[in-house]
Every structure is written in C-alpha cells, then in structure tokens.
Enzyme design. Structure first.
Site, PDB file in Angstrom:
ATOM      1  N   ARG A 150      92.295  59.800  92.548  1.00  0.00           N
ATOM      2  CA  ARG A 150      93.096  59.489  91.356  1.00  0.00           C
ATOM      3  C   ARG A 150      92.715  60.397  90.189  1.00  0.00           C
ATOM      4  O   ARG A 150      93.560  60.833  89.417  1.00  0.00           O
ATOM      5  CB  ARG A 150      92.886  58.029  90.945  1.00  0.00           C
ATOM      6  CG  ARG A 150      93.547  57.018  91.863  1.00  0.00           C
ATOM      7  CD  ARG A 150      93.061  55.609  91.575  1.00  0.00           C
ATOM      8  NE  ARG A 150      93.306  55.237  90.185  1.00  0.00           N
ATOM      9  CZ  ARG A 150      92.604  54.316  89.521  1.00  0.00           C
ATOM     10  NH1 ARG A 150      91.601  53.682  90.116  1.00  0.00           N
ATOM     11  NH2 ARG A 150      92.904  54.030  88.276  1.00  0.00           N
TER      12      ARG A 150
ATOM     13  N   SER B 218      90.418  48.454  91.107  1.00  0.00           N
ATOM     14  CA  SER B 218      89.192  49.241  91.154  1.00  0.00           C
ATOM     15  C   SER B 218      88.013  48.445  90.597  1.00  0.00           C
ATOM     16  O   SER B 218      86.955  48.331  91.226  1.00  0.00           O
ATOM     17  CB  SER B 218      89.375  50.541  90.368  1.00  0.00           C
ATOM     18  OG  SER B 218      88.166  51.253  90.270  1.00  0.00           O
TER      19      SER B 218
ATOM     20  N   ASP C  45      87.070  52.154  97.082  1.00  0.00           N
ATOM     21  CA  ASP C  45      87.367  52.384  95.663  1.00  0.00           C
ATOM     22  C   ASP C  45      86.789  53.720  95.195  1.00  0.00           C
ATOM     23  O   ASP C  45      87.455  54.476  94.483  1.00  0.00           O
ATOM     24  CB  ASP C  45      86.808  51.253  94.807  1.00  0.00           C
ATOM     25  CG  ASP C  45      86.908  51.583  93.332  1.00  0.00           C
ATOM     26  OD1 ASP C  45      88.044  51.683  92.825  1.00  0.00           O
ATOM     27  OD2 ASP C  45      85.864  51.758  92.689  1.00  0.00           O
TER      28      ASP C  45
ATOM     29  N   LYS D 269      84.834  46.027  93.084  1.00  0.00           N
ATOM     30  CA  LYS D 269      83.374  46.177  92.989  1.00  0.00           C
ATOM     31  C   LYS D 269      82.716  44.861  92.581  1.00  0.00           C
ATOM     32  O   LYS D 269      81.636  44.517  93.059  1.00  0.00           O
ATOM     33  CB  LYS D 269      83.026  47.287  91.992  1.00  0.00           C
ATOM     34  CG  LYS D 269      83.436  48.685  92.456  1.00  0.00           C
ATOM     35  CD  LYS D 269      82.887  49.773  91.560  1.00  0.00           C
ATOM     36  CE  LYS D 269      83.596  49.847  90.230  1.00  0.00           C
ATOM     37  NZ  LYS D 269      84.959  50.429  90.343  1.00  0.00           N
TER      38      LYS D 269
ATOM     39  N   HIS E 218      81.257  42.462  82.987  1.00  0.00           N
ATOM     40  CA  HIS E 218      81.709  43.851  83.122  1.00  0.00           C
ATOM     41  C   HIS E 218      82.437  44.269  81.859  1.00  0.00           C
ATOM     42  O   HIS E 218      83.279  43.543  81.341  1.00  0.00           O
ATOM     43  CB  HIS E 218      82.654  44.010  84.316  1.00  0.00           C
ATOM     44  CG  HIS E 218      83.196  45.400  84.443  1.00  0.00           C
ATOM     45  ND1 HIS E 218      82.490  46.421  85.038  1.00  0.00           N
ATOM     46  CD2 HIS E 218      84.369  45.941  84.022  1.00  0.00           C
ATOM     47  CE1 HIS E 218      83.201  47.533  84.989  1.00  0.00           C
ATOM     48  NE2 HIS E 218      84.345  47.279  84.375  1.00  0.00           N
TER      49      HIS E 218
END
Length: 422
Positions: free
Chosen positions: A165, A180, A158, A184, A79
């Site tokens: 947010r 967050s 999320d 995932k 990621h």
C-alpha cells in the site's frame, strides 16, 4: 477460486465473501498471488470501499495469518493512531496497572517524525525491550505491566500488504487503515482496548469526519471480534504536552506522574486511563476516573513506573546531554492560534529524534521543548521553544514559520469525542 475474478468483483462494487477475502490474504502471504494483482485489488478497495462484513473478514484473516496471543480477562491495551509528542503510554500503563488491570504492550519503533514507545524506553539507560516468555509472565504476575518490542510473528499479512500500500498510493482508505490497526490488536490478545484517534494538523486524519468514521469502524470491528473497545478522538492541531523527542518525552511523563506536567497531556492521559479501567473492570466512567486520579495523586502510578523501569533493567537519568541548544525567540506579538504540527514533528526528526528509514540511528537526547502553544499570548523576544541536537543545524526560522498569530484565542479542546459500541 481465482484472483482475477475477485478483482473484477470488487471493481464492479460487489461484496466479497469471507472465503474470497481469506483466499487473497493467505495467497498473498504465501507468495501465491503476485504484487500486481494485489495492488489492483487494493486500488479497487480504495475506490469502491468495503462493507462492514468485508472489513471484519479482512481484519480477522490478517489477524489469523501469524501468531495469536491470549491474555487474561483483565488485560487491556491502548493504541494511538500517531501524533507529535505522544507519550501517553508511559503515563497510562502504570496508572491502569495499579488498578487491577493487566497491561501488556507490544510496541514498535517509529518511522517518521519521532520515536515510538520502544524508542522512548530505549532512551532509558539499560532498559530491556525484549523479555523471554518466562520473564514476561513473572513480571506480569508481580507488576501487572510490561512494555516490550514486538517479537512474535503478529499479523504478517498486514505487514506485507501495508508495504505494498505504501508504494501504490493505497494507504488512504478507512477500511484498509481500520483492518490494519485492528488485525494487530486482535492478534496481540488483549480482551479490552482503548483507541486514541488523533485529529488535526499533526495527525493522519486531518478532519473530524474522517476520524469519526475510522473510530466507528474500529469499534465495530472490536465488537465483532469480542473485544470491548472504546475510541477517544483527540486534538492533534498542536504537539501533545511540551516535550518532543525520546528522552525529553520520558522526562515529561515522569514529571506528570510526579504531579506536574502540562494540562493537555494530563487531561488526555486521565481520560484514556479512565476508559481503560472502566471497560476492563466493568464500572462506570466516573468511578474509574476517581480511581485514576487517586493513584496519580498518591504517587502509586509513579512508583509503578519506577518498578517497571527497574524490572526491565533500566536506570533513570533525565539529564539532557544534547550538544547544542538553539533558543527560538518570537519575532511577533499576539496569541498563537495555529501550529503546523506535522512540520514541527519533522523538525524534531531533523534534529535527530526520528528516523527516515528503519536503519537510521536515533539521538535519544534530540528534540524540542515548547514554551508557548496555542492560545498563549506572546511578546516579541519571548522564548517560544528550545531545539536540542548534536548537529550543527539551525532550524529556528523553520520553527517560526510553523506558527500563526492573531489578536484573539481559538477553540482548542483536547478531547473532541468519545465513541463506544452500545
């Protein structure tokens, strides 16, 4: 249990229990808690922070709010926290899958500067980003690799909390950012994870202190969730590689897999791939590095990329078909010492390579090829970059304003730090 009491508790800087955290996460997902109360709690978290126990509880509650996938022990994911010109997934996924690691990436389309991984892959004619479950399993058994769009209901809490947010000035919080991202990743099911945490003018994290804290927090969450996790802090003070824009980035990824490509993109890709192989195969980094370099040099990774494209219905055609090309020529002389990377990314978006709202259509051929970057010496009249677009829009002066020149070079390492839980 009452939401009012939970808000008051966090306002007073007290630690919430995992039961209280699960209560407000589930209540918000099920529309039992209104936006105004959740917004109030989010602001209290931004102002007062969270303990490690709270962060883990929040992450796991969000991960458990929807579908949860599970893959083999040799599964690995990567990621990136987001940057300009970041096409590393297209390079490292084929490399790693050549070395006995299973790469199943559920990627997204980007909203902002340039396209996400799925946008890049959709610039390949015919590439299918959605596979049914049987086809996905067959491809993984055959190739050890698949890159698809996220179709499952992954971490819906999320998604809903982030939307709130975004409109309540509560995005910039390390506990909320870390939970967050990791919710995932946990729900997506890979057993091993490498994080590329970007730092600099083109990244969400502008300084290394904040980036280091985010990385350490995510690695801690990974450990508590039973996922082997490593975080690499990488430099985003300039675009990664030379190409920005969807088809242009595919072109550059293929070039690197073919033995060419810019040095910064090559170094980061090799580093990320080596850590992915190291933690997945439980071997030391140096041994993994040798394996990674070998499959790059013998072109097995290039063949794996071609197999991926073919298996998902794509046909590579790397001729750029943009209608206009605007050449940016230098009006100064000296070393480039600074690039406003975020603005360069926005210029690429204005050319058509990105989207401002999710309904916008991307021009896959739009983008920028950079000829000069930080620490390159430039003479007046030298070609700095070429802007590709189908629009009659001249952004050459905007690009020039993104560059700073000096008479000496600056420090500009691509790998800044590596964090792993020992």
């Amino acid at each position: 249990m009452h939401m009012y009491k939970i808000i008051e508790k966090k306002k007073n800087k007290l630690e919430l229990t995992k039961e209280e955290i699960a209560f407000f996460v589930n209540g918000y997902v099920n529309d039992e808690i209104p936006d105004y109360q959740m917004a109030s709690l989010l602001m209290a978290i931004v102002l007062n922070g969270m303990t490690d126990k709270e962060i883990v509880a929040l992450t796991l509650s969000m991960a458990n709010s929807g579908d949860k996938l599970s893959w083999k022990e040799n599964s690995v994911d990567k990621h990136s926290t987001g940057g300009v010109g970041d096409k590393t997934t297209l390079i490292i996924a084929p490399i790693v899958s050549c070395l006995g690691c299973q790469v199943i990436k559920m990627s997204g389309r980007a909203l902002g500067y340039t396209g996400g991984t799925i946008d890049k892959l959709e610039s390949i004619r015919g590439f299918k980003v959605q596979l049914d479950e049987d086809t996905l399993k067959q491809q993984l058994e055959k190739l050890n690799i698949a890159i698809i769009s996220q179709t499952k209901n992954i971490a819906p809490a999320d998604k809903k909390i982030y939307a709130l947010r975004d409109v309540t000035a509560t995005v910039e919080s390390i506990p909320l950012i870390a939970s967050s991202i990791m919710s995932k990743k946990i729900a997506s099911g890979a057993k091993n994870l490498v994080l590329d945490v970007k730092v600099g003018s083109g990244a969400f994290m502008k300084n290394i202190t904040d980036a280091r804290l985010l990385a350490k927090t995510m690695v801690m969450i990974g450990k508590e969730a039973g996922i082997k996790t490593v975080a690499v802090l990488s430099n985003m003070d300039q675009p990664l590689g030379q190409n920005i824009g969807n088809q242009l980035e595919v072109q550059e990824a293929v070039s690197l897999l073919n033995g060419n490509g810019p040095s910064d993109l090559r170094e980061l890709s090799i580093t990320l791939a080596s850590y992915m192989v190291s933690i997945t195969k439980n071997i030391n980094y140096e041994e993994a590095l040798k394996l990674v370099v070998e499959v790059l040099q013998n072109k097995k990774a290039l063949q794996k990329f071609n197999d991926l494209v073919s298996s998902q219905g794509g046909t590579l055609d790397l001729d750029n078909k943009a209608k206009y090309q605007y050449k940016v020529l230098s009006n100064k002389e000296g070393y480039i010492t600074k690039m406003d990377t975020a603005t360069i990314g926005k210029i690429s978006g204005l050319l058509g390579a990105g989207r401002l709202v999710k309904e916008d259509k991307i021009n896959y051929y739009a983008g920028i090829i950079l000829n000069k970057k930080i620490n390159d010496y430039v003479y007046k009249g030298d070609l700095l970059a070429t802007l590709y677009t189908d629009k009659e829009i001249d952004l050459r002066n905007d690009y020039l304003n993104c560059l700073t020149f000096s008479n000496k070079k600056v420090n500009n390492n691509i790998i800044l730090e590596v964090i792993r839980w020992l």
